[in-house]
Design an enzyme around this catalytic site. Structure first.
Site, short mmCIF file in Angstrom:
data_model
loop_
_atom_site.label_atom_id
_atom_site.label_comp_id
_atom_site.label_asym_id
_atom_site.label_seq_id
_atom_site.Cartn_x
_atom_site.Cartn_y
_atom_site.Cartn_z
N SER A 192 0.84 -1.19 0.00
CA SER A 192 0.00 0.00 0.00
C SER A 192 0.88 1.24 0.00
O SER A 192 1.66 1.45 0.93
CB SER A 192 -0.89 0.01 1.25
OG SER A 192 -1.42 1.31 1.43
N ASP B 292 -5.05 3.22 -1.85
CA ASP B 292 -6.09 3.52 -0.87
C ASP B 292 -6.75 4.86 -1.18
O ASP B 292 -6.17 5.92 -0.95
CB ASP B 292 -5.48 3.56 0.54
CG ASP B 292 -5.15 2.18 1.05
OD1 ASP B 292 -6.08 1.34 1.13
OD2 ASP B 292 -3.97 1.92 1.38
N MET C 87 -9.49 7.51 -0.29
CA MET C 87 -10.30 7.93 0.87
C MET C 87 -10.91 9.30 0.59
O MET C 87 -10.23 10.19 0.07
CB MET C 87 -9.42 8.04 2.12
CG MET C 87 -8.65 6.77 2.45
SD MET C 87 -7.81 6.95 4.03
CE MET C 87 -6.76 5.48 4.02
N HIS D 236 -8.60 0.38 -3.49
CA HIS D 236 -9.40 0.13 -2.30
C HIS D 236 -10.22 1.39 -2.05
O HIS D 236 -9.71 2.40 -1.57
CB HIS D 236 -8.47 -0.19 -1.13
CG HIS D 236 -9.18 -0.41 0.16
ND1 HIS D 236 -8.52 -0.48 1.37
CD2 HIS D 236 -10.49 -0.59 0.45
CE1 HIS D 236 -9.40 -0.68 2.34
NE2 HIS D 236 -10.61 -0.74 1.81
N MET E 65 -12.37 3.54 -0.27
CA MET E 65 -12.96 3.92 1.01
C MET E 65 -13.73 5.22 0.81
O MET E 65 -13.36 6.29 1.30
CB MET E 65 -11.86 4.05 2.07
CG MET E 65 -11.31 2.68 2.49
SD MET E 65 -9.76 2.79 3.38
CE MET E 65 -8.62 2.84 2.00
N MET F 235 -11.04 -6.44 6.24
CA MET F 235 -10.21 -5.43 6.91
C MET F 235 -9.75 -5.96 8.27
O MET F 235 -10.56 -6.46 9.05
CB MET F 235 -10.99 -4.13 7.12
CG MET F 235 -11.27 -3.32 5.86
SD MET F 235 -9.81 -2.87 4.91
CE MET F 235 -8.91 -1.86 6.09
N ASP G 213 -6.03 -6.60 5.00
CA ASP G 213 -5.48 -5.25 4.91
C ASP G 213 -5.50 -4.61 6.30
O ASP G 213 -6.57 -4.44 6.90
CB ASP G 213 -6.35 -4.44 3.93
CG ASP G 213 -5.85 -3.01 3.74
OD1 ASP G 213 -4.76 -2.68 4.22
OD2 ASP G 213 -6.58 -2.23 3.09
#
Ligand code: DX5
Ligand code: ZN
Length: 247
Positions: A9, A36, A38, A75, A77, A169, A203
């Protein structure tokens, strides 16, 4: 379990040098890259979106086969996973992994007036939509979400509605460098017991000290942020993670 897929990551890399971080990770023999995304709503932090990922694509060759080396595992989020899928496809994302919790609470899913949109937002329809866009589809669950929400979608009659990967997660999403939650591993065990060939990703908090229990539970897609980018010898850490899964 299927073979190990080591998936660093870049959340723990220097964001001012993300292109270098991606090239480095591939030089250290990573399989995939974990990106990631977000939005400050679904999680209390913000990172980057499609424009940045499109720039990073130029640093890592697009995989020639689905799930091949250099797969960009996004990913998501974010609160509205359906809304952003096509823009991620357009910039070269390979895996679009959305959160079950976000799909269920998205604006479109709560808007019964627009039947078409609300149906598209059910996890099954979202997986179908991601597949129609030409990406692989992943579905993620937070620590507080039961693994039982996943059985129906994994059993979907139409294979277009079945996810290619499940992400369990092992920390609350939002930040790197948190403590591994071993109490999430029964979810991995239950998934592996029923699906010997499924890509099961973990993760959060994966490192040399936690990989064995995750691998034993049946995880094969291993995300590692701080353990890789904070290491003196990242290539060594990656090989330790890989061997723990493949042994
Ligand atoms: C957390 C992210 C993770 C994070 C993991 O919300 O989903 O991918 O980068 O970081 P480590 O490996 O440091 O726990
Ligand atoms: Zn992640």
């Amino acid at each position: 379990s299927p073979p190990a897929i080591i998936n660093p990551s870049v959340l723990s890399a220097d964001f001012a040098e993300l292109g270098k971080a991606c090239r480095d990770a591939m030089d250290w023999s990573s399989d995939w890259l974990h990106l990631d995304v977000m939005d400050g709503h679904f999680v209390p932090n913000m990172t980057f979106g499609a424009p940045v990922i499109g720039k990073l694509r130029k640093h890592v060759d697009k995989p020639t086969e689905a799930g091949g080396k250099g797969t960009f595992d996004c990913h998501m989020m974010i609160a509205e996973p359906m809304r952003w899928a096509s823009s991620f496809r357009d910039v070269g994302a390979d895996m679009y992994c959305f959160h079950y919790e976000a799909a269920m609470t998205s604006v479109a899913a709560k808007e019964p007036a627009d039947k078409d949109t609300s149906e598209k937002c059910s996890p099954k329809s979202l997986v179908r939509y991601i597949h129609e866009l030409g990406m692989q589809a992943g579905i993620a669950i937070k620590p507080g979400t039961s693994v039982d929400v996943l059985w129906e979608i994994l059993e979907a009659e139409d294979e277009k509605e079945r996810p290619d990967m499940v992400l369990v997660m092992t920390v609350e999403p939002g930040f790197g460098g948190q403590k591994f939650m071993a109490n999430q591993l029964p979810k991995v065990q239950a998934l592996r017991k029923n699906y010997p060939n499924l890509n099961i990703e973990v993760d959060g908090g994966l490192a040399e000290g936690t990989i064995d229990q995750a691998a034993e539970a049946g995880a094969n897609v291993i995300v590692a942020g701080s353990a890789v980018f904070g290491a003196k010898d990242p290539a060594h850490v990656i090989s330790v993670l890989r061997e723990a899964v493949n042994k």
